[in-house]
Design a protein around this motif. Structure first.
Motif, PDB file in Angstrom:
ATOM      1  N   THR A 157      24.678  23.859  35.747  1.00 14.06           N
ATOM      2  CA  THR A 157      24.716  23.053  36.960  1.00 14.06           C
ATOM      3  C   THR A 157      26.158  22.680  37.269  1.00 14.06           C
ATOM      4  OG1 THR A 157      22.508  22.125  36.622  1.00 14.06           O
ATOM      5  CG2 THR A 157      23.999  20.870  38.018  1.00 14.06           C
TER       6      THR A 157
ATOM      7  N   THR B  33      20.085  25.986  44.579  1.00 10.21           N
ATOM      8  CA  THR B  33      19.449  24.689  44.791  1.00 10.21           C
ATOM      9  C   THR B  33      20.500  23.589  44.750  1.00 10.21           C
ATOM     10  OG1 THR B  33      17.431  25.539  43.760  1.00 10.21           O
ATOM     11  CG2 THR B  33      17.615  23.160  43.989  1.00 10.21           C
TER      12      THR B  33
ATOM     13  N   SER C 174      15.692  26.488  41.090  1.00 14.97           N
ATOM     14  CA  SER C 174      16.980  27.088  40.736  1.00 14.97           C
ATOM     15  C   SER C 174      16.812  28.444  40.060  1.00 14.97           C
ATOM     16  CB  SER C 174      17.776  26.149  39.832  1.00 14.97           C
ATOM     17  OG  SER C 174      17.083  25.897  38.627  1.00 14.97           O
TER      18      SER C 174
ATOM     19  N   THR D 127      22.709  24.262  41.423  1.00 12.76           N
ATOM     20  CA  THR D 127      22.172  25.056  40.323  1.00 12.76           C
ATOM     21  C   THR D 127      21.526  26.318  40.883  1.00 12.76           C
ATOM     22  OG1 THR D 127      21.579  22.950  39.256  1.00 12.76           O
ATOM     23  CG2 THR D 127      20.785  24.958  38.210  1.00 12.76           C
ATOM     24  N   GLY D 128      21.769  27.460  40.229  1.00 15.27           N
ATOM     25  CA  GLY D 128      21.093  28.693  40.604  1.00 15.27           C
ATOM     26  C   GLY D 128      21.812  29.463  41.699  1.00 15.27           C
TER      27      GLY D 128
END
Length: 274
Positions: free
Chosen positions: A3, A53, A48, A21-22
């Protein structure tokens, strides 16, 4: 999954805390009145895996700068645009919860829907107050909401009592554990009572019926509303936003209490509008 955290300056001296995140199509989550990125932890874990996200603490919420100015949804809409621009977010799905929906609609009022992929709006009528004899879907009777502002959002103790009663009576359907209620209240109290009062009045006097109607015609839109007013809300939205999808689930904090079911509803919507 790693993250990334950042503080984005939206005006001199005012920074918004953002977590990302992701990878994939961007999904931007905006919490409601006085709440923070943390309420969306189950959604971040789930989405994510397939999406970029992003969760935001609005100004004067959570880890963002506390400030005595700009605590209204006109400014929050402008702030959102600045965050999206700074992060180079293109064609996002915007997900707002409660007063976070007002931020989304204000963004649309200022900047339109051309750069939005889809909308997910959680349990918020586009106009909070009505004096009609036959009520639309609204937040509640005017006298009750005025009393909440006057009697509770004038000092820290009142804010604690207001959020505690709202959490147990409206937000969650089951009996909360003591530590869960403490966590919910502490999330809200990160916003000082005098700022919470400004946000409360700004939200209650908003009217985004035009934006809700037009945006639902322009981009795929999902409303998720709480079960306690499902019939009223669904009837209202079917008239105002007939092109939108309406689902009902749980209480006001259904994405926290019923996270698996909520995530399934959202995932189905996102799959239907790739």
């Amino acid at each position: 999954m790693k993250t990334k955290e950042a503080y984005i300056e939206v005006e001199p001296g005012i920074e918004l805390f953002v977590q990302e995140t992701g990878v994939g199509n961007p999904l931007v989550l905006i919490p409601g009145f006085t709440f923070t990125t943390e309420v969306f932890s189950a959604q971040v874990r789930h989405f994510s895996k397939t999406h970029r996200t992003i969760v935001i603490d609005p100004r004067s919420h959570g880890r963002s700068t506390m400030t005595v100015h700009g605590n209204d949804y006109i400014t929050h809409g402008t702030d959102l645009q600045k965050v999206l621009k700074e992060l180079n977010v293109e064609n996002p799905t915007l997900l707002g919860w409660s007063f976070g929906c007002l931020t989304v609609w204000e963004y649309i009022r200022q900047f339109g829907t051309d750069k939005i992929k889809s909308l997910i709006l959680i349990d918020m009528p586009p106009k909070s107050l009505s004096l009609k004899e036959v009520e639309d879907w609204v937040e509640g009777p005017l006298d009750d909401l005025a009393a909440a502002y006057t009697n509770y959002l004038r000092h820290p103790k009142g804010q604690r009592e207001f959020i505690s009663a709202y959490a147990t009576g409206v937000m969650v359907q089951r009996n909360l554990k003591k530590e869960e209620l403490t966590w919910i209240v502490e999330q809200s109290l990160k916003t000082p009572y005098y700022i919470a009062a400004n946000l409360f009045s700004s939200g209650l006097f908003s009217d985004y019926r035009k934006e809700a109607s037009l945006s639902s015609e322009s981009v795929p839109t999902l409303f998720v509303v709480a079960e306690h007013w499902a019939e009223t809300a669904t009837t209202y939205l079917n008239k105002l936003t007939p092109a939108a999808t309406v689902e009902t689930l749980g209480g006001h904090l259904m994405f926290w209490e019923h996270s698996e079911k909520f995530n399934e509803i959202v995932a189905d919507f996102l799959r239907g509008h790739p």
